[in-house]
Motif scaffolding. Structure first.
Motif, mmCIF file in Angstrom:
data_model
loop_
_atom_site.group_PDB
_atom_site.id
_atom_site.type_symbol
_atom_site.label_atom_id
_atom_site.label_comp_id
_atom_site.label_asym_id
_atom_site.label_seq_id
_atom_site.Cartn_x
_atom_site.Cartn_y
_atom_site.Cartn_z
ATOM 1 N N HIS A 49 39.832 48.632 55.284
ATOM 2 C CA HIS A 49 40.421 47.317 55.557
ATOM 3 C C HIS A 49 41.945 47.326 55.479
ATOM 4 O O HIS A 49 42.584 46.310 55.739
ATOM 5 C CB HIS A 49 39.875 46.288 54.567
ATOM 6 C CG HIS A 49 38.383 46.178 54.578
ATOM 7 N ND1 HIS A 49 37.691 45.431 55.521
ATOM 8 C CD2 HIS A 49 37.432 46.738 53.774
ATOM 9 C CE1 HIS A 49 36.391 45.532 55.296
ATOM 10 N NE2 HIS A 49 36.204 46.315 54.246
ATOM 11 N N THR A 50 42.534 48.447 55.114
ATOM 12 C CA THR A 50 43.986 48.546 55.048
ATOM 13 C C THR A 50 44.388 50.010 55.190
ATOM 14 O O THR A 50 43.620 50.911 54.836
ATOM 15 C CB THR A 50 44.526 47.986 53.706
ATOM 16 O OG1 THR A 50 45.949 48.084 53.705
ATOM 17 C CG2 THR A 50 43.971 48.763 52.524
ATOM 18 N N SER A 51 45.578 50.228 55.716
ATOM 19 C CA SER A 51 46.063 51.607 55.889
ATOM 20 C C SER A 51 46.957 52.051 54.744
ATOM 21 O O SER A 51 47.241 53.239 54.604
ATOM 22 C CB SER A 51 46.838 51.728 57.205
ATOM 23 O OG SER A 51 47.952 50.829 57.206
ATOM 24 N N SER A 52 47.387 51.096 53.914
ATOM 25 C CA SER A 52 48.287 51.425 52.820
ATOM 26 C C SER A 52 48.060 50.478 51.652
ATOM 27 O O SER A 52 47.732 49.297 51.848
ATOM 28 C CB SER A 52 49.747 51.330 53.286
ATOM 29 O OG SER A 52 50.639 51.579 52.217
ATOM 30 N N LEU A 53 48.224 50.994 50.449
ATOM 31 C CA LEU A 53 48.051 50.201 49.233
ATOM 32 C C LEU A 53 49.334 50.324 48.418
ATOM 33 O O LEU A 53 49.545 51.306 47.711
ATOM 34 C CB LEU A 53 46.852 50.725 48.434
ATOM 35 C CG LEU A 53 46.293 49.833 47.326
ATOM 36 C CD1 LEU A 53 45.763 48.532 47.885
ATOM 37 C CD2 LEU A 53 45.200 50.568 46.562
#
Length: 261
Positions: A49-53
């Protein structure tokens, strides 16, 4: 050398007992591996759900998680103090320990160790290896030695905190739920610390320094210069907290008055 020979004898006796039920011993390895696999799947699902945290990509977070498993596995193997209160205080086995000419903490550690938990070291290395092809890392000959120093520092941090918590039992014979709470907090160290609120970051660094167990050393190995200073002091933090834990234990032993009747 005396304590080393004693440890070897305890280890041999433990393995004889465990290997009496071989399939149970093997099942323990499988259970531990599956438990860690579930946590890895959770990370993979998050990155669907995301490419970066907070600036960390999927491979970096997996690497940090894999590194975290190594000091945790060593700690779990040789500082298995979870049932100390019930076994040694309520059942009175600490009185037996105190009659022997070996430091009480050393005896408790040797009697409660679970070497099969070291499977977590191999699990951690596998997880780290899974992420490495996707990371552009340039390690030198000194990095393996730093890896070992950071790992021992992380183990010392865990040991110091949990020895200190265990020593509370020496003042009371009532069961305490503090250790499970601290365990839940310790799992925060398996992820990048900058994804949390500043208050939590401070607590994980200077109060209950679980960020030194996983995140800071792993970020150093990931060539993240922003966190390198923290990684360098990991062994120092470990030494301080281990000394604090032993101090609390020794004070508690002096206060201990026996099981009674």
């Amino acid at each position: 050398m005396f304590h080393l020979r004693l440890f070897i004898e305890y280890f041999k006796q433990y393995m004889k007992i465990r290997l009496a039920y071989r399939w149970d011993f093997v099942a323990q390895f499988g259970t531990d591996f599956l438990f860690q696999a579930v946590n890895l799947v959770f990370i993979l699902v998050v990155f669907q759900h995301t490419s970066s945290l907070s600036g960390w990509n999927q491979s970096e977070v997996i690497f940090i998680y894999g590194y975290f498993l190594i000091p945790w596995a060593v700690f779990s193997s040789f500082f298995n103090l979870w049932d100390f209160n019930e076994r040694y205080i309520i059942k009175g086995e600490l009185d037996r320990v105190l009659t022997r000419p070996v430091h009480s903490l050393v005896q408790v550690i040797m009697e409660t160790m679970t070497p099969e938990s070291l499977i977590g070291v191999f699990t951690g290395l596998i997880v780290m290896g899974y992420s490495l092809p996707r990371l552009d890392l340039h390690w030198t000959w000194v990095d393996p030695f730093l890896f070992l120093a950071f790992t021992l520092g992380g183990v010392a941090i865990y040991a110091g905190i949990y020895i200190a918590l265990t020593s509370i039992s020496l003042y009371t014979d009532s069961k305490s739920d503090i250790q499970p709470i601290i365990y839940n907090i310790s799992t925060y160290g398996r992820y990048p610390v900058n994804i949390y609120h500043r208050v939590i970051q401070f607590a994980l660094t200077w109060v209950l320094p679980f960020a030194f167990v996983g995140f800071y050393p792993a970020s150093f190995l990931l060539d993240r210069e922003q966190w390198q200073w923290y990684a360098w002091i990991t062994p120092v933090v470990g030494a301080v907290y281990l000394a604090l834990g032993i101090y609390c234990w020794n004070r508690g032993i002096k206060h201990y008055r026996g099981a009674g009747n």
